[in-house]
Design an enzyme around this catalytic site. Structure first.
Site: not given
Ligand code: ARG
Length: 466
Positions: A163, A284, A332
């Site tokens: 968790h 950035s 394809k």
């Protein structure tokens, strides 16, 4: 050229009285994307021609012309001099037309006993088989990189999560080996998919077989197929192998995506568990401090694309009546893109995993924040005779007390711990340490460093046998 002359230039022009519009031509053509089948197409055609000659269906002189012509075609394509024409629809007609231009009638005889339907099915099967071989190779290199990283960090403690909450101590090496197992299954799946892809459709012709005395088995043997497709209708219309391949690719990418998610998380300055080499990150354009994990993020994103290809191929097949339908030409692009994505991802990840720096102090610091040895304390009490549920409750109280004191369980004093159970004695501190917790999980598949090292030895052996 008038309309009739223009129509007549098509291979199948005989029964047509007007040409297709440019839009229809573009809509129905595949040469823009199926030209990458050229090597497989030539291989298949040569095997077919040799069989025709062996069976006396074409002459030895025709075969010699075809072989010579195909060699020239191959050289033109390799040199980038081949002129691909939209008018010739697909890779098969482009190559056949050029062959005929080079060697004359022999080129026109190549298509005896064959249809583009069994031809294209053969080409794609060869292409998928070749691609799987390349993928298996790269998967191995990638797995070796994972094992090397696991070995380097075989005893490096980190929190294991459930968790996304700190659960129990594990080692970084153990965590890497979990991924090794996922990719080992991927290797098995690709190898298994190869078996069913590796059957020869040629001989099915358009759909019903052919009236010439062909020898399919010898063509299969020459092309390295494990056998021939057993039913001509199925041979030209089956694309299961492509769907299976896409399923293998989607599951592989799903594993890559899970790994990527962890890398992104671990690289966040908030977490700071690892550093990825700069060459896999970008900055950035506005925030000078940033170093972004672009490669794992993109891999996570590309997983969606490959999953989409699987659905596209399933949907392509679901309503097709037997036998061949032009729908199949749409197999394809998804297939090729899935192949490219898997191959590129593997190459880049093998390199990237080798360049990961593990920050052992950050991992250990995280371990002391979540009461990671709580289960060990419960197990300790159980071994002293307390029923597990009672031990679970006693430790729960201990965790609450430690939380209030802002210390880890090992930061509580002996008398404080005794207050939760009189069974606690001096030896408790051995199990409350991270090293004690790790060493105690000493069985096959467990996280004890000794077991991780043994698993690494087995992992390398497994890579050698397949
Ligand atoms: N370009 C076609 C494909 O990719 C080849 C087969 C065409 N066959 C036909 N009958 N139109 O499927």
């Amino acid at each position: 050229m008038n309309a009739a002359e223009k129509t007549a230039s098509y291979t199948w022009a005989g029964r047509f009285s007007e040409p297709v519009s440019d839009l229809v031509k573009r809509y129905t053509a595949s040469v823009m994307f199926d030209q990458r089948l050229w090597a497989q197409d030539i291989r298949g055609s040569l095997a077919h021609a040799r069989m025709l000659a062996r069976q006396g269906i074409i002459s030895a002189a025709d075969l010699a012309d075809i072989e010579r012509g195909m060699d020239a075609v191959r050289q033109e394509i390799e040199a980038g001099q081949f002129v691909w024409s939209l008018d010739l629809e697909d890779v098969h007609l482009n190559i056949e037309k050029r062959l005929t231009a080079l060697v004359g009638d022999a080129g026109k005889r190549l298509h005896t006993g064959r249809s583009r339907n069994d031809q294209v099915a053969t080409d794609i099967r060869l292409y998928v088989r070749d691609s799987i071989d390349a993928i298996l190779d790269r998967l191995k290199t990638f797995q070796l990189a994972l094992v090397a990283l696991a070995e380097r960090e075989a005893a490096t403690p980190m929190p294991g999560f459930t968790h996304l909450q700190v659960a129990q101590p594990i080692t970084f090496g153990h965590h890497m080996l979990a991924y090794f197992e996922m990719f080992a299954r991927d290797r098995e799946r690709f190898a298994d998919c190869r078996k069913r892809a590796n059957r020869l459709p040629l001989g099915a012709a358009a759909l019903a077989g052919t009236t010439y005395p062909i020898d399919r088995e010898s063509v299969a043997a020459e092309l390295g197929f494990e056998g021939v497709c057993q039913n001509s209708l199925d041979a030209v219309s089956d694309r299961d192998f492509a769907i299976e391949f896409a399923a293998c690719a989607a599951l592989f990418m799903t594993h890559i995506s899970r790994l990527s998610e962890e890398l992104v998380l671990w690289m966040s300055p908030r977490v700071g568990f690892i550093q990825i080499a700069d060459r896999f990150c970008t900055g950035s354009s506005i925030m000078p401090q940033k170093k972004n994990p672009d490669v794992p993020e993109l891999a996570r994103g590309k997983t969606g694309r490959v999953n989409g290809h699987l659905i596209a191929l399933l949907t392509l097949m679901k309503s097709q009546p037997l036998a061949y339908n032009k729908d199949n030409q749409e197999d394809k692009e998804p297939l090729f893109d899935a192949i490219d994505t898997v191959l590129d991802t593997l190459a880049i990840f093998a390199d990237m995993m080798g360049g990961i720096t593990v920050k052992a102090e950050a991992l250990r610091a995280a371990l002391t924040q979540g009461f990671a040895t709580a289960t060990d304390l419960a197990d300790y009490l159980v071994k002293k005779g307390l029923p597990f549920r009672d031990a679970h409750e006693a430790v729960g109280h201990a965790v609450k007390a430690a939380e209030q004191k802002s210390v880890d369980l090992s930061g509580l004093t002996l008398s404080e711990l005794k207050a939760f159970s009189p069974l606690v004695a001096e030896d408790v501190f051995a199990v409350l340490t991270v090293e004690g917790s790790l060493a105690a999980r000493n069985h096959t598949g467990g996280t004890a460093p000794e077991q991780v090292r043994a698993a690494i030895v087995r992992a390398r052996e497994r890579l050698e046998t397949v």
